[in-house]
Design an enzyme around this catalytic site. Structure first.
Site, short mmCIF file in Angstrom:
data_model
loop_
_atom_site.label_atom_id
_atom_site.label_comp_id
_atom_site.label_asym_id
_atom_site.label_seq_id
_atom_site.Cartn_x
_atom_site.Cartn_y
_atom_site.Cartn_z
N CYS A 50 40.27 31.82 36.20
CA CYS A 50 41.33 30.82 36.38
C CYS A 50 41.31 30.20 37.78
CB CYS A 50 42.69 31.43 36.08
SG CYS A 50 43.11 32.86 37.11
N ILE A 65 48.53 37.49 39.65
CA ILE A 65 47.27 37.71 38.92
C ILE A 65 46.60 36.39 38.58
CG2 ILE A 65 46.29 38.52 36.73
CD1 ILE A 65 48.23 40.75 36.68
N HIS A 66 47.40 35.43 38.14
CA HIS A 66 46.85 34.21 37.55
C HIS A 66 47.09 33.00 38.45
CE1 HIS A 66 45.55 31.60 34.25
NE2 HIS A 66 46.60 30.83 34.52
N HIS A 111 33.39 51.47 38.68
CA HIS A 111 33.85 50.58 37.60
C HIS A 111 34.73 49.47 38.19
CE1 HIS A 111 33.60 54.34 34.75
NE2 HIS A 111 32.42 53.92 35.19
N ASP A 149 41.16 33.75 31.77
CA ASP A 149 39.86 34.23 31.29
C ASP A 149 39.00 34.82 32.41
OD1 ASP A 149 39.38 31.98 32.74
OD2 ASP A 149 38.30 30.89 31.18
#
EC number: 3.4.19.12
Length: 301
Positions: free
Chosen positions: A113, A219-220, A295, A110
């Site tokens: 993490c 990534i996580h 961005h 989310d």
């Protein structure tokens, strides 16, 4: 760590995860896992000419035996001993000797993490997804209070811009944030990477006595904990910085994930800018897009 070659008639296997502080029973279980020969009927020999090891004391440490890293262990099945399944059936009670194992505790993907995972391990296994805003604010406060240490050269943006950025709930934490949290919690935070099977130790040289572990797939982040399967015993998430066995077990866990392709190649994974919907590939394109447009909200495709 001991690296032993276990040789049988069916071939050789390299054993990882054993150290001189491992016990005889751990060696026997590893041999059974690799060869299929039950612990009770193993005959383990070493040296030349091979001499049999007396491994009847399962609690003895391997350092007490003439075994060195790189040695070849010759394993045979003792034919004169009955296999466990050949013995008379005995009614078994509850298994009170289940060994604890190091395992991943999955947390939601989310964008927070890292913060959820760090909070989980430093608090001894407390899962609280609501902790993320507080931890983001804590990091922003620490960074803003020391603009010399946390300059634009370190942060990749001005101190003020970073503090605004890290407070947002759609930004990801990484090495900078892990380093800050290691200092705040006064503990070594070890991040085990499943893509490279390496461990990055934040706070390694700070003299901390406590160690916690995270596993990272590109990534996580997820926390790692020692748990007893099928037990209600609370998991262990805090370890001693002298416990090198736990690091070896974490690397084994990462290697298993790598072999199962449980990692994300950050140079090739597909992203989409959630602001302008531009499709991007990998970290490099994402950084360039952020630099050109401002961005910074990306989602994985």
């Amino acid at each position: 760590m001991l690296r032993l070659c276990c040789k049988t008639k069916n071939g050789s296997h390299l054993m990882h995860g054993l150290t001189h502080r491992s016990c005889v029973q751990e060696l026997k279980r590893k041999v059974e896992e690799l060869t299929g020969i039950p612990c009770d009927v193993q005959k383990i020999m070493v040296g030349y000419p091979p001499s049999s090891l007396d491994l009847r004391n399962g609690e003895a440490h391997l350092k007490d035996y003439p075994i060195k890293s790189g040695d070849t262990l010759i394993v045979e099945e003792e034919k004169n001993k009955p296999k466990p399944q050949d013995r008379p059936a005995v009614t078994k009670g509850p298994n009170l000797e289940v060994s604890p194992v190091l395992a991943r505790r999955v947390v939601p993907a989310d964008n927070s993490c890292l913060f959820t995972s760090v909070y989980y391990v430093v608090e001894g296994g407390v899962y609280d997804p609501a902790c993320a805003p507080e931890m983001r604010g804590l990091i922003a406060q620490i960074v803003s209070s020391d603009p010399a240490a946390y300059s634009e050269a370190v942060l990749g943006k001005t101190n003020e811009e970073y503090c605004t950025w890290i407070r947002r709930d759609d930004t990801w934490g990484g090495a900078i944030e892990v380093s800050i949290l290691s200092k705040f919690y006064q503990c070594e935070i070890c991040v085990v990477d499943t893509q490279t099977v390496r461990v990055d130790r934040f706070g390694e040289d700070a003299g901390y006595h406590k160690r916690v572990l995270l596993i990272y797939d590109g990534i996580h982040y997820d926390p790692l904990q020692k748990e007893i399967p099928g037990s209600d015993t609370p998991p262990q998430t805090i370890f001693s910085t002298t416990d090198d066995v736990i690091l070896a077990q974490a690397l084994e866990l990462a290697d298993e994930a790598r072999r199962k392709w449980q990692f994300t190649d950050v140079n090739r994974f597909a992203l989409r800018c959630m602001v302008c919907q531009t499709g991007l590939v990998g970290q490099k394109e994402a950084r360039e897009h952020a630099k050109e447009t401002g961005h910074t909200n990306f989602g994985e495709v």
